[in-house]
Each structure stands twice: as structure tokens, then as C-alpha cells.
Scaffold this motif. Sequence first.
Motif, PDB file in Angstrom:
ATOM      1  N   SER A  87     -35.170 -23.686   1.845  1.00  0.00           N
ATOM      2  CA  SER A  87     -35.212 -24.668   2.934  1.00  0.00           C
ATOM      3  C   SER A  87     -36.291 -24.271   3.927  1.00  0.00           C
ATOM      4  CB  SER A  87     -33.847 -24.744   3.603  1.00  0.00           C
ATOM      5  OG  SER A  87     -33.595 -23.537   4.282  1.00  0.00           O
ATOM      6  N   GLY A  88     -36.260 -24.906   5.096  1.00  0.00           N
ATOM      7  CA  GLY A  88     -37.263 -24.608   6.111  1.00  0.00           C
ATOM      8  C   GLY A  88     -37.058 -23.222   6.718  1.00  0.00           C
TER       9      GLY A  88
ATOM     10  N   GLY B  95     -40.043 -23.425   2.619  1.00  0.00           N
ATOM     11  CA  GLY B  95     -40.277 -24.684   3.338  1.00  0.00           C
ATOM     12  C   GLY B  95     -41.258 -24.478   4.492  1.00  0.00           C
ATOM     13  N   GLU B  96     -41.105 -23.323   5.145  1.00  0.00           N
ATOM     14  CA  GLU B  96     -41.989 -22.982   6.262  1.00  0.00           C
ATOM     15  C   GLU B  96     -43.440 -22.860   5.760  1.00  0.00           C
ATOM     16  OE1 GLU B  96     -40.305 -19.427   7.790  1.00  0.00           O
ATOM     17  OE2 GLU B  96     -41.770 -19.237   9.398  1.00  0.00           O
TER      18      GLU B  96
ATOM     19  N   PHE C 114     -44.693 -24.303   3.075  1.00  0.00           N
ATOM     20  CA  PHE C 114     -45.135 -25.672   2.771  1.00  0.00           C
ATOM     21  C   PHE C 114     -45.593 -26.368   4.056  1.00  0.00           C
ATOM     22  CE2 PHE C 114     -43.228 -25.598  -1.477  1.00  0.00           C
ATOM     23  CZ  PHE C 114     -43.969 -26.544  -2.169  1.00  0.00           C
ATOM     24  N   ASP C 115     -44.775 -26.239   5.115  1.00  0.00           N
ATOM     25  CA  ASP C 115     -45.089 -26.942   6.368  1.00  0.00           C
ATOM     26  C   ASP C 115     -46.364 -26.398   7.001  1.00  0.00           C
ATOM     27  OD1 ASP C 115     -42.842 -28.462   5.995  1.00  0.00           O
ATOM     28  OD2 ASP C 115     -41.575 -27.281   7.346  1.00  0.00           O
TER      29      ASP C 115
ATOM     30  N   PRO D 162     -42.696 -33.147   8.633  1.00  0.00           N
ATOM     31  CA  PRO D 162     -42.631 -31.940   7.802  1.00  0.00           C
ATOM     32  C   PRO D 162     -43.532 -32.110   6.581  1.00  0.00           C
ATOM     33  CG  PRO D 162     -40.610 -33.232   7.560  1.00  0.00           C
ATOM     34  CD  PRO D 162     -41.485 -33.980   8.512  1.00  0.00           C
ATOM     35  N   GLY D 163     -44.311 -31.058   6.303  1.00  0.00           N
ATOM     36  CA  GLY D 163     -45.403 -31.179   5.350  1.00  0.00           C
ATOM     37  C   GLY D 163     -45.014 -31.093   3.884  1.00  0.00           C
TER      38      GLY D 163
ATOM     39  N   SER E 291     -46.347 -32.174  -1.798  1.00  0.00           N
ATOM     40  CA  SER E 291     -45.826 -32.567  -3.103  1.00  0.00           C
ATOM     41  C   SER E 291     -46.531 -33.829  -3.614  1.00  0.00           C
ATOM     42  CB  SER E 291     -44.320 -32.796  -2.948  1.00  0.00           C
ATOM     43  OG  SER E 291     -43.807 -33.422  -4.067  1.00  0.00           O
TER      44      SER E 291
ATOM     45  N   GLY F 135     -31.092 -26.984  -0.692  1.00  0.00           N
ATOM     46  CA  GLY F 135     -31.962 -26.922   0.485  1.00  0.00           C
ATOM     47  C   GLY F 135     -33.063 -27.972   0.380  1.00  0.00           C
ATOM     48  N   GLY F 136     -33.733 -28.215   1.503  1.00  0.00           N
ATOM     49  CA  GLY F 136     -34.725 -29.291   1.582  1.00  0.00           C
ATOM     50  C   GLY F 136     -35.797 -29.233   0.502  1.00  0.00           C
ATOM     51  N   VAL F 137     -36.271 -28.014   0.172  1.00  0.00           N
ATOM     52  CA  VAL F 137     -37.364 -27.878  -0.803  1.00  0.00           C
ATOM     53  C   VAL F 137     -36.880 -28.199  -2.222  1.00  0.00           C
ATOM     54  CG1 VAL F 137     -39.238 -26.366  -1.594  1.00  0.00           C
ATOM     55  CG2 VAL F 137     -38.381 -26.121   0.722  1.00  0.00           C
TER      56      VAL F 137
ATOM     57  N   ALA G 108     -35.885 -30.769  -3.163  1.00  0.00           N
ATOM     58  CA  ALA G 108     -36.304 -32.144  -3.474  1.00  0.00           C
ATOM     59  C   ALA G 108     -37.634 -32.155  -4.215  1.00  0.00           C
ATOM     60  CB  ALA G 108     -36.448 -32.945  -2.180  1.00  0.00           C
ATOM     61  N   ASN G 109     -38.329 -31.018  -4.237  1.00  0.00           N
ATOM     62  CA  ASN G 109     -39.683 -30.978  -4.800  1.00  0.00           C
ATOM     63  C   ASN G 109     -39.681 -31.198  -6.324  1.00  0.00           C
ATOM     64  OD1 ASN G 109     -42.044 -29.365  -6.066  1.00  0.00           O
ATOM     65  ND2 ASN G 109     -42.666 -29.757  -3.967  1.00  0.00           N
TER      66      ASN G 109
ATOM     67  N   THR H  55     -30.377 -33.195  -0.569  1.00  0.00           N
ATOM     68  CA  THR H  55     -31.123 -31.933  -0.500  1.00  0.00           C
ATOM     69  C   THR H  55     -31.446 -31.556   0.949  1.00  0.00           C
ATOM     70  OG1 THR H  55     -33.153 -33.153  -0.922  1.00  0.00           O
ATOM     71  CG2 THR H  55     -32.172 -32.002  -2.793  1.00  0.00           C
TER      72      THR H  55
ATOM     73  N   ASP I 119     -30.950 -31.671   5.203  1.00  0.00           N
ATOM     74  CA  ASP I 119     -29.741 -31.450   6.006  1.00  0.00           C
ATOM     75  C   ASP I 119     -28.961 -32.743   6.204  1.00  0.00           C
ATOM     76  OD1 ASP I 119     -30.497 -28.854   6.167  1.00  0.00           O
ATOM     77  OD2 ASP I 119     -31.296 -28.981   8.199  1.00  0.00           O
TER      78      ASP I 119
HETATM   79  O1  KG4 Z   1     -32.790 -27.854   4.274  1.00  0.00           O
HETATM   80  P1  KG4 Z   1     -33.758 -28.527   5.180  1.00  0.00           P
HETATM   81  O2  KG4 Z   1     -33.672 -30.030   5.317  1.00  0.00           O
HETATM   82  O3  KG4 Z   1     -33.693 -27.930   6.619  1.00  0.00           O
HETATM   83  C1  KG4 Z   1     -33.456 -26.584   6.846  1.00  0.00           C
HETATM   84  O4  KG4 Z   1     -32.269 -26.171   6.798  1.00  0.00           O
HETATM   85  O5  KG4 Z   1     -34.476 -25.885   7.033  1.00  0.00           O
HETATM   86  O6  KG4 Z   1     -35.241 -28.150   4.659  1.00  0.00           O
HETATM   87  C2  KG4 Z   1     -36.397 -28.632   5.299  1.00  0.00           C
HETATM   88  C3  KG4 Z   1     -37.630 -28.152   4.556  1.00  0.00           C
HETATM   89  C4  KG4 Z   1     -38.935 -28.467   5.286  1.00  0.00           C
HETATM   90  O7  KG4 Z   1     -39.710 -27.297   5.349  1.00  0.00           O
HETATM   91  C5  KG4 Z   1     -39.591 -29.522   4.389  1.00  0.00           C
HETATM   92  O8  KG4 Z   1     -41.013 -29.517   4.436  1.00  0.00           O
HETATM   93  C6  KG4 Z   1     -39.096 -29.111   3.033  1.00  0.00           C
HETATM   94  O9  KG4 Z   1     -37.735 -28.772   3.263  1.00  0.00           O
HETATM   95  N1  KG4 Z   1     -39.200 -30.178   2.034  1.00  0.00           N
HETATM   96  C7  KG4 Z   1     -39.994 -30.102   0.942  1.00  0.00           C
HETATM   97  C8  KG4 Z   1     -39.853 -31.324   0.249  1.00  0.00           C
HETATM   98  N2  KG4 Z   1     -38.976 -32.110   0.956  1.00  0.00           N
HETATM   99  C9  KG4 Z   1     -38.585 -31.383   2.034  1.00  0.00           C
HETATM  100  N3  KG4 Z   1     -40.789 -29.110   0.507  1.00  0.00           N
HETATM  101  C10 KG4 Z   1     -41.471 -29.322  -0.637  1.00  0.00           C
HETATM  102  N4  KG4 Z   1     -41.405 -30.471  -1.352  1.00  0.00           N
HETATM  103  C11 KG4 Z   1     -40.613 -31.489  -0.953  1.00  0.00           C
HETATM  104  N5  KG4 Z   1     -40.545 -32.622  -1.678  1.00  0.00           N
END
Ligand code: KG4
Length: 373
Positions: A166-167, A193-194, A196-197, A208-209, A214, A301-303, A305-306, A334, A336
Motif C-alpha cells: 500500500s502507500g 505505493g510510496e 510509485f507515487d 496518487p501516481g 500503471s 492493499g492499494g497497489v 490493483a496493479n 484494494t 482503503d
Molecule cells: O491501501 P491504500 O489505498 O492506502 C494506504 O493504506 O496506503 O494504497 C494507496 C496506494 C497509493 O500509493 C497508490 O498510488 C497505490 O496504492 N495504487 C497503485 C495502483 N492503484 C493504487 N499503485 C500501482 N498501481 C495501481 N494500479
Amino acid sequence: MRLLAIETSCDETGIAVVDGIKTETGFSFSIVANTLLSQATMHAEYGGVYPALAKREHLKNLPILLRECLRTIEGVDITTENSITYKNETFVFPPKPDTIEAIAVTYGPGLEPALWTGIVFAEALARAWELPLVPTNHMEGHLLSSLAQKGMLEQVDFPVLGLLISGGHTEFVVSPTWFEYNIIGETLDDAVGEAFDKVARMLEYPYPGGPHISKHAERARNEQLISSTSLPRPMLHTQNCDVSFSGLKTAALYALRGKTLSEDEKAAFAREFEEAVGDVLVAKTRKALHESMANTFVIGGGVAANTFLRARLETLLADEFPSVIMRLPELSITGDNAIMIAEAALAHLLSGRAVIATGPIEARGQLSISTGK
Ligand code: KG4
Ligand code: ZN
């Protein structure tokens, strides 16, 4: 059992109402109401989450989302409201719906000012409605909700290896059985995630990058655009499951410094970056699968989704670990959200092992998922 959950650990405000039952081999969930407000565009101008802004927005959004959530539940009266003063704040809540039996709230990990807003709101609501309040771990929410398939969290073949990306986190978590977690590898510096951003920011993609990297990397692959830069694959050959992304980020910074790239060159760079991350995560997942002897592998976690990382990990399992079950989270959960908090809290409650708050809950920014610590 019907539960209302609140999530405010970062820049998404979420409230959801979820029903859960215990089945023979696990749990079954059904979503009754789900609301989510993202502040991502507001934080975009700061290039990352700005805690004071996150706090202000959560405070503003929580009462709106609560009403919106309750409005969608049949037979709930939101026309009358009662006020309650708690910790010097006045809250105005609709009366308790008969069906809701408990409340859950994220208490960590995350940004403490953001966590506090959800906690105080949840504590006031639990008092007003006279309901038990379950403090819930955000990372356990990511893990358990990613393991669930179409609302069913059943027949889980333990041990489970979770890769949480995640981030704020990048960790390999082994779960030998329900509710037990050991971290066997994690990032020594930046989370995926950090990275990536930050690299997205260098390429002038909006925050968010991750999703932008992706999208552009995928175009580069389709159009066979190759970057003139080769980025490092940090810690690829180290013997443990730890990872590090700050070197990759710094290498990207040096490679891009003083240069003006065309859109195609940027896309090719995004591709090279994503492939570097993919190579590291695949190599470390291979190690973690051997070390944990997991029967199930899940990413959360957010990533998670990649698309590219999902495909690389799917290929690894199909080629080298065909007997390991892979559970890929639905894309809708994926990032939050409050559903994941509801599911984790319900699993604890339905197993008779939930920790119910008996006093004020402390926000724990650095809370770990590890139960061994
Ligand atoms: O889990 P999350 O929504 O929040 C935290 O708990 O941090 O994760 C957010 C992170 C961000 O850094 C965002 O850029 C990343 O997930 N993210 C991705 C993708 N979608 C969201 N990173 C890479 N590819 C994606 N498709
Ligand atoms: Zn998260």
C-alpha cells in the motif's frame, strides 16, 4: 450480526454496514450499505497526503456519510437527530437502527491525526447508541477482505502468505491460522505505493501516481517503447524477504534530473520502473513462498490493483507453485474502504475473540499486524 464500520486512516473517509455470519469453515459477509469519499484530488496539489487537511475533511465527511449509509437501510429513521457531547465536541446522530449490533473503527496503522477523527466519532456514536466498539487493525482489514471471495471468507487453506502493498506498507505476512500473523519480510525504507507515487511525481503524473504509472507503462508495453535508462533491482539477491525501494527512487531521480522527456519517453520510463518493482516483488515472493510453505497466497492493499504486478505474481504461482491457491482481491476493495474494517471486526466478533474497547481508544500510527510482537 450487523455491524457499522468506520475507516479514516489516510485520505479516504469510509463508513459501511455489513452483515456477517459464521459458517462451518469461515465467514460469510453481505454488504448492506457502503459509502466512501476520497480526498485524493485535494491532496494532489501537495503531492501527497497533508495530515491537517485529511483531519478537517474526515471531520466534515463522517456525519454526511453516516446519514447516507443509514438512508439506504430500509426502515431506518434519519429524520430525527439527537445531540451528544463527547471530548468537548458536539455530535448530532440519528437514532440507533434496531438492527445494528456493534461498531468497528480503524485505530492503526495510519496517519494519527486522521485516525483520531474516526476514533472520536466512533466513540461518540458507540456511546449514543450504547453499542460495543471494536478497535480494528487496518492491515488485517486489507488481508482478510482480500482473502474473501464474493463475500465468502471460507475454506481458507492455511498457512496463508499475504503480500500487503500500500502507500504506507510493504510486508510479507504469514498467517498460520485465523487471526495469527508473523511478518517475515518488509520494506527497510519506502513502501511500494510510496515509490510509485514519488516516481510518478518526477514524471509529472498527478497524485496518487500508482494508477498513472500503471496506465502509461501498459501503453509503453503495447507500443514496445523501451527506456534508455536501466533502473536497479534493489536487494534482488539478498537471502531474506526484506525489500527496499529508496535506492530505486533515488536512481529514478538521478536519471530524470535536468531532463525533459517526451510523453513516450515518460511512458517507457514508467514501464522500466514498474518492471523493476515487479522483478523485486516476484523474487521476494518466491523466497517467501518457500520459507512459509504457504498453501494460499493473497495480495492486498492499494497497489494490489496493479494489473502488471497481479499478472507477474499469477505467472510465478502458475509456473513454480501450482499447488498454492492464489486469491486476488476484487478491484473494488484494494484501496482503503470501510468494508474491509467491517469484515475483519465481524470475523473477530463472530469467533468470540474481539477486543471490545472499555475506555478511550488510542490512535496507533505504527500499529503492526504481527501478533508475535
Ligand atoms: O491501501 P491504500 O489505498 O492506502 C494506504 O493504506 O496506503 O494504497 C494507496 C496506494 C497509493 O500509493 C497508490 O498510488 C497505490 O496504492 N495504487 C497503485 C495502483 N492503484 C493504487 N499503485 C500501482 N498501481 C495501481 N494500479
Ligand atoms: Zn490501506
